[in-house]
Scaffold this motif. Structure first.
Motif, PDB file in Angstrom:
ATOM      1  N   LYS A  54       7.257   4.117   4.541  1.00  0.00           N
ATOM      2  CA  LYS A  54       6.490   3.437   5.569  1.00  0.00           C
ATOM      3  C   LYS A  54       6.325   4.298   6.821  1.00  0.00           C
ATOM      4  CE  LYS A  54       6.213  -0.992   8.028  1.00  0.00           C
ATOM      5  NZ  LYS A  54       6.898  -2.264   8.324  1.00  0.00           N
ATOM      6  N   TYR A  63      -1.598  -3.551   9.522  1.00  0.00           N
ATOM      7  CA  TYR A  63      -0.990  -3.754   8.208  1.00  0.00           C
ATOM      8  C   TYR A  63       0.535  -3.738   8.305  1.00  0.00           C
ATOM      9  CZ  TYR A  63      -0.080  -3.234   3.229  1.00  0.00           C
ATOM     10  OH  TYR A  63       0.356  -3.427   1.938  1.00  0.00           O
ATOM     11  N   ASP A  64       1.071  -2.825   9.120  1.00  0.00           N
ATOM     12  CA  ASP A  64       2.522  -2.769   9.301  1.00  0.00           C
ATOM     13  C   ASP A  64       3.039  -4.059   9.926  1.00  0.00           C
ATOM     14  OD1 ASP A  64       2.592  -0.269   8.217  1.00  0.00           O
ATOM     15  OD2 ASP A  64       2.751   0.806  10.119  1.00  0.00           O
ATOM     16  N   ASP A  95       0.884  11.302   8.768  1.00  0.00           N
ATOM     17  CA  ASP A  95      -0.499  11.326   8.282  1.00  0.00           C
ATOM     18  C   ASP A  95      -0.708  12.468   7.288  1.00  0.00           C
ATOM     19  OD1 ASP A  95      -1.034   9.179   9.896  1.00  0.00           O
ATOM     20  OD2 ASP A  95      -1.962  10.351  11.493  1.00  0.00           O
ATOM     21  N   THR A 103      -6.789   2.025   4.248  1.00  0.00           N
ATOM     22  CA  THR A 103      -6.129   1.207   5.258  1.00  0.00           C
ATOM     23  C   THR A 103      -5.128   2.020   6.075  1.00  0.00           C
ATOM     24  OG1 THR A 103      -6.384  -0.840   3.991  1.00  0.00           O
ATOM     25  CG2 THR A 103      -4.631  -0.795   5.625  1.00  0.00           C
ATOM     26  N   ILE A 104      -4.208   2.705   5.399  1.00  0.00           N
ATOM     27  CA  ILE A 104      -3.114   3.325   6.160  1.00  0.00           C
ATOM     28  C   ILE A 104      -3.461   4.705   6.713  1.00  0.00           C
ATOM     29  CG2 ILE A 104      -1.383   2.005   4.897  1.00  0.00           C
ATOM     30  CD1 ILE A 104      -0.657   4.449   3.351  1.00  0.00           C
ATOM     31  N   ARG A 105      -4.660   5.224   6.376  1.00  0.00           N
ATOM     32  CA  ARG A 105      -5.099   6.474   7.005  1.00  0.00           C
ATOM     33  C   ARG A 105      -5.654   6.223   8.403  1.00  0.00           C
ATOM     34  NH1 ARG A 105     -10.908   7.527   6.394  1.00  0.00           N
ATOM     35  NH2 ARG A 105     -10.492   9.766   6.405  1.00  0.00           N
ATOM     36  N   LYS A 127      -5.854   0.189  11.661  1.00  0.00           N
ATOM     37  CA  LYS A 127      -5.654  -0.630  10.466  1.00  0.00           C
ATOM     38  C   LYS A 127      -4.198  -0.561   9.995  1.00  0.00           C
ATOM     39  CE  LYS A 127     -10.361  -0.104   8.662  1.00  0.00           C
ATOM     40  NZ  LYS A 127     -11.168   0.398   7.531  1.00  0.00           N
ATOM     41  N   ARG A 128      -3.633   0.637  10.101  1.00  0.00           N
ATOM     42  CA  ARG A 128      -2.248   0.793   9.654  1.00  0.00           C
ATOM     43  C   ARG A 128      -1.299  -0.013  10.532  1.00  0.00           C
ATOM     44  NH1 ARG A 128       0.974   6.601   8.947  1.00  0.00           N
ATOM     45  NH2 ARG A 128       2.915   5.706   8.101  1.00  0.00           N
ATOM     46  N   TYR A 157       0.820  -1.213   0.000  1.00  0.00           N
ATOM     47  CA  TYR A 157       0.000   0.000   0.000  1.00  0.00           C
ATOM     48  C   TYR A 157       0.857   1.268   0.000  1.00  0.00           C
ATOM     49  CZ  TYR A 157      -4.130  -2.861   0.965  1.00  0.00           C
ATOM     50  OH  TYR A 157      -5.157  -3.761   0.887  1.00  0.00           O
ATOM     51  N   TYR A 158       2.004   1.217   0.668  1.00  0.00           N
ATOM     52  CA  TYR A 158       2.880   2.387   0.677  1.00  0.00           C
ATOM     53  C   TYR A 158       3.454   2.638  -0.723  1.00  0.00           C
ATOM     54  CZ  TYR A 158       2.592   2.000   5.764  1.00  0.00           C
ATOM     55  OH  TYR A 158       2.132   1.938   7.055  1.00  0.00           O
ATOM     56  N   LYS A 181      -5.435   4.622  12.037  1.00  0.00           N
ATOM     57  CA  LYS A 181      -4.331   4.283  12.937  1.00  0.00           C
ATOM     58  C   LYS A 181      -4.277   2.794  13.251  1.00  0.00           C
ATOM     59  CE  LYS A 181      -2.434   5.432  17.484  1.00  0.00           C
ATOM     60  NZ  LYS A 181      -2.610   6.248  18.723  1.00  0.00           N
TER      61      LYS A 181
END
Length: 338
Positions: free
Chosen positions: A14, A65-66, A18, A55-57, A61-62, A6-7, A59
């Motif tokens: 990574k 995902y990380d 924000d 997803t990464i917006r 979920k990110r 996603y990044y 907190k």
């Protein structure tokens, strides 16, 4: 894991803040939105961008995902629609197996049990859309390893077509009626086609090659899935003496030799209406008169350029021949560089 995360999709690091992620997302939306982008795969591109950003917006979920990126086989089942294979090799978290994970374990095209099923056969039978993109669940795939297939709802495929509109419609905005054979999914799963007439609003100022999006007018969805969208690429119809470059309009205008030499005020029928135009003295063929802001009224209005074309009178008549002879004598001392 797929090679592109996603990044990578958003083009950020990574550890990006924000604010940086939001700024980059807005830039990509302006670049690839199907309503304004000429990119041949803009609709799929923007869907990929939105999926990554959603997803990464967030907190939580990110963070999940990380963690999955750091250890893709830890069985993380991300709330944003990503999930990996569990460490025990069984059912892959809440999201089940991803197609890519299963394919990596058994090889592309390798026989699946004694039944002789191949992954390519499965993809062909159930649609390649289930062959997940980066981080996607296996929708419509295995309920568990060795199990059957679960029925899932899938959005229908987007469709693309072309609509030809008059230049005058682009200047004012207009309504067009188009006839379509719209695919409709029946309760038994078959697809029938329904003849439908749609009223299309041509936005004022739309330029050649841009797209109009009609939500839900694409291919029928699977199960209770929504229909896809229809994207109409706009082609502008215009007279032979007109050409269009972006929002700028070029129109060839015929003038008489004396109008070019002496200057004159003439009336010209243009896409924006009949305009009074002053021809400067000693004008030459091919020169342009710019009428600022009289081009296509896009967000940034274009200009209208009148390209002058000097037309000599027909010399077949006796009167015209005599006039040319007098003109020749009057300018006998003029030397013309050739």
């Amino acid at each position: 894991m797929a090679e592109k995360n996603y990044y990578d999709i958003l083009g950020v690091k990574k550890d990006a803040s924000d604010a940086d992620i939001k700024k980059r997302y807005r830039k990509l939306v302006r670049q690839y939105h199907p309503d304004v982008s000429d990119h041949p795969d803009a609709d799929n591109k923007i869907a990929e961008i939105n999926n990554a950003y959603e997803t990464i917006r967030d907190k939580d979920k990110r963070a999940e995902y990380d963690a999955m990126l750091d250890n893709p086989f830890a069985g993380q089942a991300g709330a944003g629609g990503f999930g990996g294979q569990s460490a025990g090799g069984g059912q892959g978290g809440q999201g089940g197996f991803r197609w890519e994970d299963i394919k990596d374990q058994f090889g592309d095209g390798e026989a699946f049990g004694d039944g002789g099923f191949r992954f390519d056969d499965i993809f062909s039978a159930f649609g390649r859309g289930a062959r997940g993109s980066e981080g996607a669940h296996s929708q419509g795939g295995f309920d568990q390893f060795g199990g059957g297939f679960s029925s899932q709802d899938h959005k229908g495929q987007d469709q693309h077509a072309e609509i030809t509109v008059d230049l005058s419609s682009v200047y004012s905005g207009d309504d067009y009626n188009i006839k379509l054979n719209v695919p409709v999914r029946q309760p038994n799963g078959s697809v029938d086609y329904d003849n439908k007439t749609l009223k299309i609003k041509i936005p004022k100022g739309i330029t050649d090659g841009k797209q109009i999006r009609l939500t839900g007018q694409g291919a029928a969805g699977m199960g209770n899935g929504a229909n896809g969208d229809l994207f109409l690429k706009v082609k502008i119809r215009h007279a032979d003496n007109i050409r269009i470059e972006g929002a700028d309009v070029y129109q060839t205008v015929n003038i008489a030799p004396w109008e070019a030499a002496l200057g004159d005020k003439i009336e010209v029928s243009t896409p924006v209406g009949t305009l009074g135009v002053t021809i400067p003295k000693n004008s030459k063929s091919g020169s342009n008169l710019r009428l600022k802001g009289k081009g296509i009224p896009a967000k940034q209005a274009g200009n209208l350029y009148l390209t002058l074309n000097i037309v000599n009178p027909d010399s077949n008549s006796e009167a015209t021949i005599q006039a040319y002879e007098q003109l020749k004598q009057a300018f006998s001392d003029i030397n013309i560089d050739r």
